[in-house]
Design a protein around this motif. Structure first.
Motif, PDB file in Angstrom:
ATOM      1  N   TYR A  21       0.830  -1.205   0.000  1.00  0.00           N
ATOM      2  CA  TYR A  21       0.000   0.000   0.000  1.00  0.00           C
ATOM      3  C   TYR A  21       0.867   1.260   0.000  1.00  0.00           C
ATOM      4  CZ  TYR A  21      -3.805   3.178   1.185  1.00  0.00           C
ATOM      5  OH  TYR A  21      -4.726   4.206   1.156  1.00  0.00           O
ATOM      6  N   THR A  22       1.941   1.226   0.785  1.00  0.00           N
ATOM      7  CA  THR A  22       2.852   2.381   0.830  1.00  0.00           C
ATOM      8  C   THR A  22       3.492   2.619  -0.532  1.00  0.00           C
ATOM      9  OG1 THR A  22       3.338   1.951   3.166  1.00  0.00           O
ATOM     10  CG2 THR A  22       4.895   3.333   1.938  1.00  0.00           C
ATOM     11  N   MET A  23       4.004   1.562  -1.149  1.00  0.00           N
ATOM     12  CA  MET A  23       4.651   1.702  -2.453  1.00  0.00           C
ATOM     13  C   MET A  23       3.650   2.157  -3.511  1.00  0.00           C
ATOM     14  SD  MET A  23       7.228  -1.602  -2.472  1.00  0.00           S
ATOM     15  CE  MET A  23       7.941  -1.161  -4.062  1.00  0.00           C
ATOM     16  N   ASN A  24       2.398   1.745  -3.360  1.00  0.00           N
ATOM     17  CA  ASN A  24       1.372   2.117  -4.336  1.00  0.00           C
ATOM     18  C   ASN A  24       1.011   3.594  -4.254  1.00  0.00           C
ATOM     19  OD1 ASN A  24      -0.446   1.000  -6.407  1.00  0.00           O
ATOM     20  ND2 ASN A  24      -2.078   1.699  -5.044  1.00  0.00           N
ATOM     21  N   ASN A  25       1.401   4.239  -3.148  1.00  0.00           N
ATOM     22  CA  ASN A  25       1.040   5.647  -2.958  1.00  0.00           C
ATOM     23  C   ASN A  25       2.249   6.576  -2.874  1.00  0.00           C
ATOM     24  OD1 ASN A  25      -2.091   5.815  -2.388  1.00  0.00           O
ATOM     25  ND2 ASN A  25      -1.364   3.955  -1.389  1.00  0.00           N
ATOM     26  N   PRO A  34      13.382   1.385  -9.561  1.00  0.00           N
ATOM     27  CA  PRO A  34      13.103   1.535  -8.124  1.00  0.00           C
ATOM     28  C   PRO A  34      12.232   0.418  -7.553  1.00  0.00           C
ATOM     29  CG  PRO A  34      12.937   3.655  -9.208  1.00  0.00           C
ATOM     30  CD  PRO A  34      13.115   2.636 -10.294  1.00  0.00           C
ATOM     31  N   ILE A  35      11.306  -0.113  -8.352  1.00  0.00           N
ATOM     32  CA  ILE A  35      10.465  -1.212  -7.870  1.00  0.00           C
ATOM     33  C   ILE A  35      11.322  -2.426  -7.558  1.00  0.00           C
ATOM     34  CG2 ILE A  35       8.750  -2.917  -8.593  1.00  0.00           C
ATOM     35  CD1 ILE A  35       7.253  -0.684  -9.997  1.00  0.00           C
ATOM     36  N   LEU A  36      12.242  -2.758  -8.484  1.00  0.00           N
ATOM     37  CA  LEU A  36      13.129  -3.902  -8.250  1.00  0.00           C
ATOM     38  C   LEU A  36      14.016  -3.645  -7.040  1.00  0.00           C
ATOM     39  CD1 LEU A  36      14.361  -6.622  -9.056  1.00  0.00           C
ATOM     40  CD2 LEU A  36      15.881  -5.374 -10.615  1.00  0.00           C
ATOM     41  N   GLY A  99       5.837  -3.300 -12.800  1.00  0.00           N
ATOM     42  CA  GLY A  99       6.621  -4.415 -12.268  1.00  0.00           C
ATOM     43  C   GLY A  99       6.423  -5.709 -13.036  1.00  0.00           C
ATOM     44  N   GLU A 100       5.310  -6.381 -12.752  1.00  0.00           N
ATOM     45  CA  GLU A 100       5.022  -7.670 -13.386  1.00  0.00           C
ATOM     46  C   GLU A 100       3.581  -7.693 -13.878  1.00  0.00           C
ATOM     47  OE1 GLU A 100       7.115 -11.273 -11.624  1.00  0.00           O
ATOM     48  OE2 GLU A 100       6.956 -10.011  -9.846  1.00  0.00           O
TER      49      GLU A 100
END
Length: 376
Positions: A21-25, A34-36, A99-100
């Protein structure tokens, strides 16, 4: 008083939805690299938490860290499945876009449910037994079979299917998750098997029986032959066999086999080139006394077939699969029955081997017993 280790692992795993949730916002984290990188940082942080959890434990099994890390990713998978089916929102949007993307497919949703429920329960049970001084070898083999089958279908399926043109850096986080189950399997297979105490006389009596005198084994042999025939047939179907029977089957019974996602095609080829030889060996093992390897490999294979067939059956019926590729409603009974049989036969074989293993034990001198002490 410190809580049990499995409770700590459970609590740490529940951090997964919050991280997502944090990464999604946070817009700065919603780019491919950065996602990897953030994914690797999070897994490293989870490892540090696990090290802290068992800091006072002596001789911690290295497989604990594998099972505990995978427990965290199980909750990531379950969050994905629940969001794709509309039960949650606001957790996976960024990851599916950058990401995927393949995780939005019906196959990946069913895979995520399997990870989030079956694998998660297995991990907590294994960790409980591990720190309770009990054997977990069979449960570990069940998981390695399931996980390896999952990876050898998922990774090639992404590459050759419709998602192959949109592979992002985060996809490569699957490499350690592909390698670790093989390492875990090699460790588990190398450890001594815990055998029941059975006298040599009983072993001798069981091993003198012919296949006709063992009706359960005879029935299992016939079912294994049927599973082999079905695996060969569907392998030919996805290889575009021109026979009318193959054409009729793929268009009128199981059109999911030609879904451009690639996963069903890879799965049928895995069955043809890997499951088929194992099924042949199992028939040999049911006809040849003393094949002790049956006790391990049937568990490994049961885990693999249960996982792949769950994903295949679920995806062929799931609303995220385009309607033209779903199993037609009037063909559900034969298609689903055949697929359930393909999953059930290895499970029944594994249960038979462990319910009465006398036939598969190595012969020992008369008057002695066939047993080994448990070693982990």
């Amino acid at each position: 008083m410190r809580p049990p280790v499995e409770v700590c692992v459970f609590v740490v795993s529940l951090l997964a939805p919050g991280v997502l949730y944090t990464m999604n916002n946070v817009p700065a984290l919603q780019q491919p690299l950065p996602i990897l990188g953030m994914g690797m940082v999070v897994l490293g942080f989870i490892l540090l938490l696990l090290l802290f959890t068992v800091r006072n434990k002596a001789n911690v099994d290295p497989l604990f860290y594998v099972f505990a890390e995978f427990s965290f990713t199980c909750m990531v998978g379950l969050t994905n499945a629940l969001e794709q089916d509309g039960f949650l929102s606001g957790f996976m949007g960024f990851y599916l876009k950058m990401g995927e993307p393949h995780l939005s497919s019906a196959y990946a949703v069913m895979m995520s449910y399997w990870e989030g429920v079956v694998h998660f329960v297995l991990f907590l049970t294994i960790i409980h037994r591990m720190f309770g001084g009990k054997s977990y070898r069979s449960l570990g083999l069940l998981w390695t079979g399931s996980s390896i089958a999952h990876q050898i279908v998922l990774i090639p399926g992404v590459v050759i299917g419709k998602y192959g043109s949109n592979i992002r850096p985060a996809f490569w986080r699957n490499v350690p998750f592909f390698l670790l189950p093989f390492w875990a399997a090699s460790l588990l297979f190398s450890r001594p098997r815990q055998m029941p105490i059975i006298t040599a006389d009983k072993i001798s009596v069981e091993q003198k029986k012919s296949l006709l005198a063992r009706p359960v084994d005879l029935l299992l042999s016939l079912l294994l032959l049927a599973a082999m025939a079905f695996s060969v047939f569907r392998g030919f179907v996805v290889l575009d066999c021109p026979l009318d029977t193959c054409f009729t089957y793929i268009y009128q019974f199981e059109p999911y086999l030609k879904d451009p996602v690639g996963f069903p095609r890879v799965m049928m080829l895995v069955y043809l080139f890997y499951a088929l030889p194992l099924l042949t060996l199992f028939i040999y093992g049911l006809n040849t006394p003393g094949c002790s390897w049956m006790l391990d490999w049937t568990i490994f294979f049961a885990g693999a077939m249960a996982q792949t067939q769950w994903c295949h059956i679920g995806a062929s019926l799931h609303s995220r699969t385009p309607y033209t590729y779903r199993v037609p409603a009037d063909k559900w009974l034969p298609v689903i029955s055949l697929n359930v049989m393909l999953a059930a036969v290895p499970v029944l074989l594994a249960l038979r081997c462990h319910a009465n293993p006398s036939y598969f034990m190595k012969p020992v001198p008369r008057g002695q017993t066939n047993s080994k002490k448990k070693k982990n």
